[in-house]
Design an enzyme around this catalytic site. Structure first.
Site, PDB file in Angstrom:
ATOM      1  N   GLU A 193      39.092 -25.838  -0.759  1.00  0.00           N
ATOM      2  CA  GLU A 193      37.762 -25.405  -0.298  1.00  0.00           C
ATOM      3  C   GLU A 193      37.148 -24.401  -1.274  1.00  0.00           C
ATOM      4  OE1 GLU A 193      39.048 -24.420   3.663  1.00  0.00           O
ATOM      5  OE2 GLU A 193      39.363 -26.546   4.042  1.00  0.00           O
ATOM      6  N   LYS A 220      41.380 -19.485   7.465  1.00  0.00           N
ATOM      7  CA  LYS A 220      40.076 -19.805   6.864  1.00  0.00           C
ATOM      8  C   LYS A 220      39.012 -18.837   7.414  1.00  0.00           C
ATOM      9  CE  LYS A 220      41.720 -24.456   6.177  1.00  0.00           C
ATOM     10  NZ  LYS A 220      41.413 -25.844   5.929  1.00  0.00           N
ATOM     11  N   GLY A 249      42.261 -30.935   7.373  1.00  0.00           N
ATOM     12  CA  GLY A 249      41.332 -30.897   8.504  1.00  0.00           C
ATOM     13  C   GLY A 249      40.892 -32.251   9.006  1.00  0.00           C
ATOM     14  N   SER A 275      46.695 -31.135   7.745  1.00  0.00           N
ATOM     15  CA  SER A 275      46.889 -31.712   9.090  1.00  0.00           C
ATOM     16  C   SER A 275      48.321 -31.610   9.607  1.00  0.00           C
ATOM     17  CB  SER A 275      46.401 -33.169   9.120  1.00  0.00           C
ATOM     18  OG  SER A 275      45.004 -33.205   8.901  1.00  0.00           O
ATOM     19  N   ASN A 292      46.799 -20.443   7.505  1.00  0.00           N
ATOM     20  CA  ASN A 292      45.558 -20.119   6.807  1.00  0.00           C
ATOM     21  C   ASN A 292      44.435 -20.193   7.827  1.00  0.00           C
ATOM     22  OD1 ASN A 292      43.262 -20.069   5.221  1.00  0.00           O
ATOM     23  ND2 ASN A 292      43.635 -22.051   4.239  1.00  0.00           N
ATOM     24  N   GLU A 332      48.481 -29.904  -1.184  1.00  0.00           N
ATOM     25  CA  GLU A 332      47.560 -30.227  -0.090  1.00  0.00           C
ATOM     26  C   GLU A 332      46.628 -31.353  -0.533  1.00  0.00           C
ATOM     27  OE1 GLU A 332      47.089 -26.712   2.791  1.00  0.00           O
ATOM     28  OE2 GLU A 332      45.644 -26.411   1.198  1.00  0.00           O
TER      29      GLU A 332
HETATM   30  P1  PGA Z   1      44.573 -28.083   8.108  1.00  0.00           P
HETATM   31  O1  PGA Z   1      44.283 -27.211   6.811  1.00  0.00           O
HETATM   32  O2  PGA Z   1      45.983 -27.774   8.555  1.00  0.00           O
HETATM   33  O3  PGA Z   1      43.542 -27.669   9.108  1.00  0.00           O
HETATM   34  O4  PGA Z   1      44.460 -29.524   7.692  1.00  0.00           O
HETATM   35  C1  PGA Z   1      45.282 -26.961   5.864  1.00  0.00           C
HETATM   36  C2  PGA Z   1      44.751 -26.071   4.773  1.00  0.00           C
HETATM   37  O5  PGA Z   1      43.590 -26.231   4.366  1.00  0.00           O
HETATM   38  O6  PGA Z   1      45.465 -25.187   4.282  1.00  0.00           O
END
Ligand code: PGA
Length: 248
Positions: A95, A10, A169, A208, A8, A163
């Site tokens: 998000e 983003k 993040g 993460s 992803n 998640e």
């Molecule tokens: P991240 O995000 O791997 O940067 O923690 C995961 C996600 O939001 O899908």
């Protein structure tokens, strides 16, 4: 069931970032992965990515409108994603829920819109840190599944991404025991609600995931793949996660 490792991006990635997809394509061609691979770039790169990737791996959107078309300025329909080369769409990412106020009913409506366009929906759920600290993580996720996964979900048209909001993040992850317990819980909720066919629905872990922890997390029971944010932006890191499957 073939596992799914999804990236992803983003709100990251300009045209120069397509070079990462070309590197990924070359590496996967040299060594075909055990898992299915998916990248969800920003909308603006989808059509160019589809051209660059040429079916070497799947592409997806990060969100879609619950509507099929019309006067919804700024929104993107599931059919537009499909037309641009997507076969998946992420819905209900934390998000989106947090910054755009998306409710469970919105997530369910977006999932139905994804299906109408022939896309597989990846429905995201997950508890906040205070909900976990209060011991409510399992009940929160069960409630999210009930309200955001439509009754007609199947292993073909839907995957679930667990998640934990506090792990996205942040570099923090739940313990392996906590991830395994949550995935078993999600599986039993899905089977109770949707029937035995839900045994084949993929349940991804996200939050993460990085090359250093991927092998341990991705090989846990009932973890059928990963949704990867930051570590999916560089082909080398993402590749290390993709190849972490079944090597523990
Ligand atoms: P991240 O995000 O791997 O940067 O923690 C995961 C996600 O939001 O899908």
């Amino acid at each position: 069931m073939r596992s799914l490792v999804a990236g992803n991006w983003k709100m990251n990635g300009l045209a120069a970032g397509l070079a990462e997809l070309a590197s990924l394509k070359a590496a996967l061609a040299a060594k075909p992965p055990a898992a299915e691979v998916l990248v969800c770039p920003p909308f603006t790169l989808l059509a160019q990515a589809a051209w660059a990737v040429k079916d070497a791996f799947a592409l997806g959107g990060q969100d879609c409108s619950p509507h099929d078309g019309g006067a919804y300025t700024g929104d993107i329909s599931a059919a537009m994603l499909k037309d641009a080369g997507a076969s998946y769409v992420i819905v209900g990412h934390s998000e989106r829920r947090h910054y755009h106020g998306e409710r469970e009913s919105d997530v369910a409506a977006k999932t139905q819109a994804a299906w109408r366009a022939g896309l597989c929906a990846i429905i995201c759920i997950g508890e906040t840190e205070s909900q976990r600290d209060a011991g409510d993580a399992h009940s929160i996720c069960a409630g999210q599944l009930d309200a955001s996964v439509p009754d007609t979900a199947t292993a073909q048209n839907t995957a679930i991404a667990y998640e934990p909001v506090w792990a996205i993040g942040t570099g923090k992850t739940p313990t392996s025991a906590d991830i395994a317990a949550m995935h078993a819980h999600i599986r039993s909720c899905l089977v109770r609600r949707l029937g035995e066919g839900a045994q084949g629905m993929r349940i991804l872990y996200g939050g993460s995931v990085k090359p250093e922890n991927a092998a341990e997390i991705l090989n846990l029971p009932e973890v059928n793949g990963a949704l990867v944010g930051g570590a999916s932006l560089k082909a080398a890191d993402f590749l290390n996660i993709i190849t972490a499957f079944k090597v523990v």
